[in-house]
Design a protein around this motif. Sequence first.
Motif, short mmCIF file in Angstrom:
data_model
loop_
_atom_site.label_atom_id
_atom_site.label_comp_id
_atom_site.label_asym_id
_atom_site.label_seq_id
_atom_site.Cartn_x
_atom_site.Cartn_y
_atom_site.Cartn_z
N ARG A 136 31.75 17.96 -4.97
CA ARG A 136 31.48 18.91 -3.90
C ARG A 136 30.47 18.40 -2.88
O ARG A 136 30.04 19.15 -2.00
N ARG A 137 30.12 17.14 -2.97
CA ARG A 137 29.16 16.58 -2.03
C ARG A 137 29.69 16.59 -0.60
O ARG A 137 28.92 16.61 0.36
N TYR A 138 30.99 16.57 -0.46
CA TYR A 138 31.57 16.57 0.89
C TYR A 138 31.14 17.78 1.70
O TYR A 138 31.10 17.75 2.93
N GLY A 170 34.65 10.80 -8.35
CA GLY A 170 33.39 10.24 -8.82
C GLY A 170 32.24 10.28 -7.83
O GLY A 170 31.32 9.47 -7.92
N GLY A 171 32.28 11.17 -6.88
CA GLY A 171 31.23 11.26 -5.87
C GLY A 171 31.83 11.61 -4.53
O GLY A 171 33.03 11.85 -4.42
N TYR A 172 31.00 11.64 -3.49
CA TYR A 172 31.51 11.93 -2.17
C TYR A 172 32.36 10.76 -1.69
O TYR A 172 31.88 9.63 -1.55
N ARG A 215 8.69 7.54 8.46
CA ARG A 215 9.63 8.32 9.26
C ARG A 215 10.90 8.65 8.49
O ARG A 215 11.64 9.55 8.87
N GLY A 216 11.17 7.91 7.43
CA GLY A 216 12.39 8.13 6.65
C GLY A 216 12.29 9.22 5.60
O GLY A 216 13.26 9.47 4.88
N ARG A 217 11.15 9.88 5.52
CA ARG A 217 10.96 10.89 4.47
C ARG A 217 12.03 11.99 4.53
O ARG A 217 12.56 12.42 3.50
N PHE A 218 12.36 12.44 5.72
CA PHE A 218 13.35 13.50 5.88
C PHE A 218 14.72 13.06 5.34
O PHE A 218 15.38 13.80 4.63
N TYR A 219 15.12 11.84 5.66
CA TYR A 219 16.43 11.35 5.21
C TYR A 219 16.44 11.15 3.70
O TYR A 219 17.47 11.39 3.04
N ARG A 220 15.32 10.71 3.13
CA ARG A 220 15.25 10.55 1.67
C ARG A 220 15.36 11.91 0.98
O ARG A 220 16.00 12.03 -0.08
N MET A 221 14.76 12.92 1.57
CA MET A 221 14.86 14.26 1.00
C MET A 221 16.30 14.75 1.02
O MET A 221 16.81 15.29 0.03
N LEU A 222 17.01 14.54 2.14
CA LEU A 222 18.40 14.96 2.23
C LEU A 222 19.26 14.18 1.23
O LEU A 222 20.18 14.74 0.61
N ALA A 223 18.98 12.89 1.07
CA ALA A 223 19.72 12.09 0.10
C ALA A 223 19.50 12.60 -1.31
O ALA A 223 20.43 12.65 -2.13
N ALA A 224 18.28 13.00 -1.62
CA ALA A 224 17.99 13.56 -2.94
C ALA A 224 18.75 14.85 -3.17
O ALA A 224 19.27 15.10 -4.27
N MET A 225 18.85 15.66 -2.13
CA MET A 225 19.63 16.90 -2.24
C MET A 225 21.10 16.60 -2.47
O MET A 225 21.77 17.24 -3.29
N LEU A 226 21.62 15.60 -1.76
CA LEU A 226 23.03 15.25 -1.89
C LEU A 226 23.35 14.79 -3.30
O LEU A 226 24.35 15.22 -3.90
N PHE A 227 22.51 13.91 -3.85
CA PHE A 227 22.78 13.35 -5.17
C PHE A 227 22.31 14.24 -6.31
O PHE A 227 22.93 14.26 -7.38
N GLY A 228 21.21 14.96 -6.10
CA GLY A 228 20.64 15.72 -7.20
C GLY A 228 21.08 17.17 -7.29
O GLY A 228 21.10 17.75 -8.38
N ALA A 229 21.45 17.78 -6.14
CA ALA A 229 21.74 19.21 -6.15
C ALA A 229 23.22 19.53 -6.01
O ALA A 229 23.64 20.65 -6.33
N ALA A 230 24.01 18.59 -5.53
CA ALA A 230 25.43 18.85 -5.33
C ALA A 230 26.26 18.17 -6.41
O ALA A 230 26.01 17.02 -6.76
N LYS A 231 27.24 18.88 -6.95
CA LYS A 231 28.16 18.26 -7.89
C LYS A 231 28.91 17.15 -7.16
O LYS A 231 29.26 17.28 -5.99
N PRO A 232 29.19 16.03 -7.84
CA PRO A 232 29.81 14.89 -7.16
C PRO A 232 31.05 15.26 -6.35
O PRO A 232 31.21 14.81 -5.21
#
Length: 405
Positions: free
Chosen positions: A336-338, A186-188, A317-334
Amino acid sequence: MGAQHFDIAIAGGGLSGALIALALRARRPELSVALVEGGPAIGGHHIWSFFASDIDPADRALVEPLVAARWDRGYDVAFPKYRRTLPTPYRSIASENLDAAVERAMPRGTVFTDAPVETLDAGGVTLRSGDRIAAGAVIDARGLGGEQLSALQGGWQKFAGQMLELDAPHGLTRPVVMDASVAQHGGYRFVYVLPFGERSLFVEDTYYADDPALDSELLAGRIAEYAAAKGWRITSVSRQETGVLPVVTGGDFAALWQDVPHGVALAGVRAGLFQPLTSYSLPDAVRFASHVAALNALDGAAIAAASHRYARTHWQRGRFYRMLAAMLFGAAKPERRYRVLQRFYRLNEGLIERFYAGRSTAADMARVLAGRPPVPLAKAALVLAGVGAPTSLNPDAQLQPAKIS
């Protein structure tokens, strides 16, 4: 309770609120400080862990008395196709240590437990009992409220942890900060293991999931299965806790603050002071406590304005980390997030240290993004364009770590 007045009242006796109180007592002892906690004990029932590199040298004296366990031989990570030992020393703080430190440092009659807050304003804190704690400045460190969650977008990090007492030595000499070689549900998913004693292990089953629902019995069963697979025979469970934390991919900083009473400061996760991708709050809690104690003016208006400026800078300053989080949740299948973390942990150890501390440099960011991403390129492009990214968080989610039994 009777009429009471303090220079500063801190609502919330968790990590952030307690650290501010300790920093003020150590560095500004002329001030009277009240610490108000709705639960039965300061710190609740929790273990916070951190890398030694997260703490600035000037702040180590604030943190060292709280440490319950330390490992100076680094830590391990494991993934389906990659394993590594990193040399960074690791530390853990137990809530009992935080509670004891507050009891030692704070004068009698300044710490209030079992004291739920009904309302607060620039002039003090009103308790559910009807008692009033008046103050020249008020800091709200009670954790994210439901109304604030609706201002944020993202997913969830949820976990269950148990302190396992074993019938024989386990043989571990350093923490396993991330074992993602386990089945992905069900996710990473990863398991986190801290060797607190030769026969004691704190084992936590953690998920980066799309919803906040947490089945503590299911996760406890998976912890038992993990232990059995390692050959660890459990004689008892001496500690249990759960938690549900936001992983932030976006949101509206102004909306996060819009319902804050005029003249009240925010602190900790209530102010958004955590690493958006890891939900990691301890480094920011230490830094902000030190920042408050160093302010020239500590009246209510000054602290409120300083907390807003500090949090706004942190959000930017957190913009970069929010972008990576969006990629993790939005672009990777649950399931395969690992792969995202498996790739990340091949990078330079200094980069990894700065990442967890929320202090990535421009060069770090460029290195993380270099090369072919471990997610589909088309999906990644859509997420960056705002298509398929996580939506607003559920304001009814329960975020505070809580005792299972």
